[in-house]
Design an enzyme around this catalytic site. Structure first.
Site, short mmCIF file in Angstrom:
data_model
loop_
_atom_site.label_atom_id
_atom_site.label_comp_id
_atom_site.label_asym_id
_atom_site.label_seq_id
_atom_site.Cartn_x
_atom_site.Cartn_y
_atom_site.Cartn_z
N ASP A 75 -7.67 12.28 -8.02
CA ASP A 75 -7.26 11.12 -7.23
C ASP A 75 -8.52 10.41 -6.79
O ASP A 75 -9.30 10.97 -6.00
CB ASP A 75 -6.41 11.55 -6.02
CG ASP A 75 -5.92 10.37 -5.20
OD1 ASP A 75 -6.20 9.21 -5.58
OD2 ASP A 75 -5.25 10.60 -4.17
N MET A 76 -8.73 9.22 -7.28
CA MET A 76 -10.00 8.54 -6.98
C MET A 76 -9.80 7.03 -6.89
O MET A 76 -9.02 6.43 -7.64
CB MET A 76 -11.04 8.85 -8.06
CG MET A 76 -10.62 8.45 -9.46
SD MET A 76 -11.84 8.86 -10.73
CE MET A 76 -13.11 7.65 -10.39
N ALA A 77 -10.48 6.44 -5.92
CA ALA A 77 -10.67 5.00 -5.96
C ALA A 77 -11.79 4.73 -6.95
O ALA A 77 -12.65 5.59 -7.18
CB ALA A 77 -11.05 4.47 -4.58
N GLY B 209 -8.76 18.86 -7.31
CA GLY B 209 -7.63 18.93 -6.39
C GLY B 209 -7.49 20.24 -5.66
O GLY B 209 -6.72 20.35 -4.70
N HIS C 245 0.83 -1.21 0.00
CA HIS C 245 0.00 0.00 0.00
C HIS C 245 0.87 1.26 0.00
O HIS C 245 1.78 1.39 0.81
CB HIS C 245 -0.88 -0.03 1.26
CG HIS C 245 -1.93 1.03 1.29
ND1 HIS C 245 -1.72 2.25 1.88
CD2 HIS C 245 -3.20 1.03 0.84
CE1 HIS C 245 -2.83 2.97 1.79
NE2 HIS C 245 -3.74 2.26 1.17
N LYS D 216 -18.83 1.73 -15.72
CA LYS D 216 -17.68 2.57 -16.07
C LYS D 216 -16.56 2.39 -15.04
O LYS D 216 -15.39 2.20 -15.42
CB LYS D 216 -18.11 4.03 -16.15
CG LYS D 216 -19.12 4.32 -17.25
CD LYS D 216 -19.54 5.78 -17.26
CE LYS D 216 -20.58 6.04 -18.34
NZ LYS D 216 -21.04 7.45 -18.36
#
Length: 349
Positions: A175-177, A307, A117, A227
């Site tokens: 920034d995305m999960a 951001g 991680h 998606k």
């Protein structure tokens, strides 16, 4: 919640990692990464991870190595073996290499296998943007999400981040999960006894749930349905498959068995705009200004670039400190005391 100054929180976490067997410099690097996430309002990738990191170091599934091993290096591309080191250390190394290659070849791509991680993916793309590059970073996780219509998890929520420098402004950062919400947010809600939105997760039977405890036994739901699922599949290709590392069910859960290496994989890309022959800086300035000057809808003060809110939160935290949730603060204090670490956080008993 009382705020903790950034330097105090960083010092506390750094001492914890040093007491766990890590050298002083890498301890501070990893601590700084986690605190930075808290400063930006991303607590799922902040201090809450410290107890799990420490437990994994103690049980040997995370090594105290400071660098990854270069196993392949050809012109603009390279592959590193992370050797189960803390992902912030190998991630920094990989993005530095990608940026260096982009300055020579216009593009640099680096994969890391046998990784762990790496905290917030924003860290690595910001590092590229600070060097004038467009950056991309991605990681795979254990399967957490089903395919559309599926009844079992087949792909992780595989984080993806991109950043581009903007003259006179903070970089644009995505920034995305690829799940509707990060698993860390579900864990925080469970620790605090809060419900979660029904769009975040299912229970063990695949039924959407607002109970975070039931959600931890179930599956995360992909952002944007098919998606998000499709993007997650392709991130697994770029990270695990491309690197020759683990993918899909080959990646272990961070919390499932802390004696088993996480064995995730990472992908880093840097593009040097100068190699493309355009007027990148001028056009980025215009592009960002056009978006920032968009009229706001009724009741909205202004629009933000991707951001920008996180950057503003970071600036605020530099002045006011970091506010830790009670459950996170307690876990941090317990971890420090279990290692005999003198707490740097003031006002705790």
């Amino acid at each position: 919640m009382d705020a903790v100054p950034i330097d105090v929180l960083t010092e506390t976490i750094s001492r914890i990692f040093t007491a766990s067997g890590l050298s002083e410099r890498p301890s501070r690097v990893v601590a700084g990464s986690l605190v930075d996430a808290d400063c930006r309002g991303i607590p799922s990738h902040g201090a809450m991870l410290v107890p799990m990191y420490v437990e994994r170091i103690r049980r040997g599934s995370v090594s105290t190595a400071q660098t990854a091993e270069v196993v392949a290096d050809l012109a603009a591309v390279a592959t590193l073996d992370g050797r189960n080191a803390l992902g912030q250390l190998t991630g920094d190394q990989a993005m530095r290499l990608a940026v260096a290659k982009s300055k020579e070849f216009g593009i640099g791509a680096v994969t890391v296998r046998h990784a762990f991680h790496f905290g917030g993916a924003f860290r690595y793309v910001l590092a590229a943007a600070e060097q004038g590059c467009v950056g991309l970073a991605a990681a795979n996780t254990r399967p957490l999400m089903p395919a559309p219509g599926g009844a079992a998890p087949v792909v992780g929520n595989n984080p993806l981040a991109l950043a581009a420098p903007v003259p006179g402004r903070a970089p644009i950062v995505l920034d995305m999960a690829l799940s509707e919400a990060a698993l860390g947010k579900v864990r925080i809600a469970a620790a605090e006894g809060r419900q979660i939105p029904a769009t975040w997760s299912t229970d063990a039977d695949g039924v959407p749930t607002t109970d975070p405890t039931a959600a931890l036994a179930g599956m995360l739901l992909p952002a944007g349905g098919p998606k998000g699922y499709g993007l997650a599949v392709m991130v697994d290709v770029l990270t695990g498959v491309l690197s020759g590392g683990a993918f899909g069910a080959g990646v272990s859960g961070l919390y499932a068995d802390t004696a088993v290496p996480n064995d995730c994989a990472h992908f880093f890309l840097a593009l040097d705009p100068a190699a493309f022959g355009g007027t990148f800086e001028e056009q980025m300035r215009t592009f960002a200004t056009n978006i920032a000057n968009t009229p706001a809808a009724p009741g909205i003060d202004r629009v933000y670039l991707p951001g920008e809110l996180e950057a503003l939160r970071h600036e605020k935290a530099r002045v006011e400190g970091v506010r830790l949730e009670p459950a996170v603060r307690s876990a941090l204090i317990d971890t420090a005391r279990s290692l005999g670490v003198e707490l740097a956080i003031g006002g705790v008993r």
